[in-house]
Design an enzyme around this catalytic site. Structure first.
Site, PDB file in Angstrom:
ATOM      1  N   ASN A 270       0.874  -1.173   0.000  1.00  0.00           N
ATOM      2  CA  ASN A 270       0.000   0.000   0.000  1.00  0.00           C
ATOM      3  C   ASN A 270       0.910   1.221   0.000  1.00  0.00           C
ATOM      4  OD1 ASN A 270      -1.768   2.081   0.447  1.00  0.00           O
ATOM      5  ND2 ASN A 270      -2.410   1.405   2.494  1.00  0.00           N
TER       6      ASN A 270
ATOM      7  N   LYS B  85       0.116   4.240  -0.315  1.00  0.00           N
ATOM      8  CA  LYS B  85      -0.521   5.441   0.255  1.00  0.00           C
ATOM      9  C   LYS B  85      -0.260   6.643  -0.656  1.00  0.00           C
ATOM     10  CE  LYS B  85      -0.148   3.241   4.729  1.00  0.00           C
ATOM     11  NZ  LYS B  85       0.021   3.337   6.178  1.00  0.00           N
TER      12      LYS B  85
ATOM     13  N   HIS C  92      -9.338   1.334   4.893  1.00  0.00           N
ATOM     14  CA  HIS C  92      -8.069   1.525   5.590  1.00  0.00           C
ATOM     15  C   HIS C  92      -8.281   2.477   6.767  1.00  0.00           C
ATOM     16  CE1 HIS C  92      -3.947   2.641   6.477  1.00  0.00           C
ATOM     17  NE2 HIS C  92      -3.601   1.524   5.871  1.00  0.00           N
TER      18      HIS C  92
ATOM     19  N   GLU D  74      -6.694   4.873   7.775  1.00  0.00           N
ATOM     20  CA  GLU D  74      -6.495   6.298   7.465  1.00  0.00           C
ATOM     21  C   GLU D  74      -7.752   6.884   6.814  1.00  0.00           C
ATOM     22  OE1 GLU D  74      -2.835   5.554   5.411  1.00  0.00           O
ATOM     23  OE2 GLU D  74      -1.924   5.035   7.329  1.00  0.00           O
TER      24      GLU D  74
ATOM     25  N   GLU E 261      -5.072  -4.790  10.494  1.00  0.00           N
ATOM     26  CA  GLU E 261      -4.095  -3.722  10.688  1.00  0.00           C
ATOM     27  C   GLU E 261      -4.387  -2.992  11.998  1.00  0.00           C
ATOM     28  OE1 GLU E 261      -2.367  -2.664   6.499  1.00  0.00           O
ATOM     29  OE2 GLU E 261      -3.827  -1.171   7.113  1.00  0.00           O
TER      30      GLU E 261
ATOM     31  N   GLY F 218       2.742   2.498  10.772  1.00  0.00           N
ATOM     32  CA  GLY F 218       3.666   3.620  10.657  1.00  0.00           C
ATOM     33  C   GLY F 218       4.407   3.949  11.936  1.00  0.00           C
TER      34      GLY F 218
ATOM     35  N   SER G 256       3.704  -1.965  10.259  1.00  0.00           N
ATOM     36  CA  SER G 256       5.150  -2.042  10.513  1.00  0.00           C
ATOM     37  C   SER G 256       5.733  -3.416  10.207  1.00  0.00           C
ATOM     38  CB  SER G 256       5.476  -1.629  11.956  1.00  0.00           C
ATOM     39  OG  SER G 256       5.055  -0.295  12.188  1.00  0.00           O
TER      40      SER G 256
HETATM   41  P1  13P Z   1       3.274   0.528   7.588  1.00  0.00           P
HETATM   42  O1  13P Z   1       3.816  -0.757   7.023  1.00  0.00           O
HETATM   43  O2  13P Z   1       3.991   1.740   7.086  1.00  0.00           O
HETATM   44  O3  13P Z   1       3.157   0.475   9.087  1.00  0.00           O
HETATM   45  O4  13P Z   1       1.769   0.707   7.019  1.00  0.00           O
HETATM   46  C1  13P Z   1       0.911  -0.381   7.101  1.00  0.00           C
HETATM   47  C2  13P Z   1      -0.330  -0.055   6.369  1.00  0.00           C
HETATM   48  O5  13P Z   1      -1.070   0.841   6.741  1.00  0.00           O
HETATM   49  C3  13P Z   1      -0.635  -0.831   5.163  1.00  0.00           C
HETATM   50  O6  13P Z   1      -1.919  -0.585   4.691  1.00  0.00           O
END
Ligand code: 13P
Length: 260
Positions: free
Chosen positions: A6, A8, A96, A98, A168, A174, A214
């Site tokens: 992803n 983003k 997601h 976010e 997640e 992150g 992560s």
């Molecule tokens: P990170 O791997 O940067 O923690 O992000 C995970 C994520 O949100 C994948 O959709």
């Protein structure tokens, strides 16, 4: 095992195209046999058409990061399912954290989008996961179950390749602090049970339940070794071909260990 990136809101078009090309070339040139790994990348939507060409002939599937629930119309800035399929998408990330956090996306929204994805033969990668305070309060399981209940309502799934669930935990995204393998396994088992109730044990057994938060080359092996962890949805480590493929190599190792 599904290893999905992803991206983003990262990479401009030249960088994104180069990243996709490096991933495809890395799979091609590697000493490792990646044939047991399913790959997907989910770049920003403005990259999709170019990446469809860049990934042509590679085993890497193309996914979007969101889709609108309606067919078309006056929804400024949004992207429809037919737009996505017309540029080669086979997958779409939905719900997601976010999107939930910054755009107030609800389980009902995710559900409507999942139905729309299915209507267009897009595989939804439905994200679920609790916040830190919810975990601390002992509510992680009920939060995830409620998200599944809302997101999957009325969604018929007849075969395992029609759905992906990504667990997640929001506190792991992150932050550099992934869930422990045991935390991931415990929640993935809850998700598997939920899917078995909905779709039957046989279908549920094959639905990929991937972990996100992560995941890095150095912690992938222990996470992917868990019984119900069927891959990863990878954020920042998917932005370099080396680390993305490094995680895929760990997946191959885990699969070979399980087979051997
Ligand atoms: P990170 O791997 O940067 O923690 O992000 C995970 C994520 O949100 C994948 O959709």
């Amino acid at each position: 095992m599904l290893i999905a990136g992803n991206w983003k809101m990262n990479t401009d078009l030249p960088d994104g195209t180069a990243l996709a090309e490096n991933i495809a070339a890395g799979i091609d040139d590697a000493d490792v046999d990646f044939s047991a790994v399913d790959f997907a990348v989910c770049p920003p939507s403005v990259h999709l058409q170019a990446l469809n060409e860049a990934l042509d002939g590679s085993p890497v599937a193309l996914g979007a990061q969101d889709v609108h629930a309606e067919e078309e119309g006056a929804f400024t800035s949004d992207v429809s399912a037919s737009m996505l399929t017309s540029v080669g998408c086979t997958h779409v990330i939905l719900g997601h954290s976010e999107r939930r956090q910054y755009y107030d996306e609800t389980d009902a929204d995710v559900n409507a989008k999942a139905h729309q994805a299915h209507a267009h033969k897009l595989v939804p990668i439905i994200c679920v996961g609790e916040m830190l305070d919810q975990r601390k309060a002992g509510d992680a399981t009920s939060v995830v179950q409620a998200q599944l209940e809302g997101a999957l309502e009325g969604l018929s799934v007849d075969s395992a390749d029609e759905l992906v669930i990504a667990y997640e935990p929001v506190w792991a995204i992150g932050t550099g602090e992934s869930a422990t393998p045991a935390q991931a396994q415990d929640m993935h088992a809850v998700i598997r049970d939920d899917l078995a109730d909905r779709y039957g044990a046989d279908v549920a057994a094959g639905i990929p339940i991937v972990y996100g938060g992560s995941m890095k080359p150095w912690n992938a092996e222990e996470l992917l070794s868990e019984d119900d962890v069927d891959g990863g949805l990878i954020g920042s480590a998917s932005l370099e071909a080396e680390s993305f493929l490094g995680i895929a190599e760990e997946a191959v190792g885990v699969l070979e260990g399980a087979a051997g």
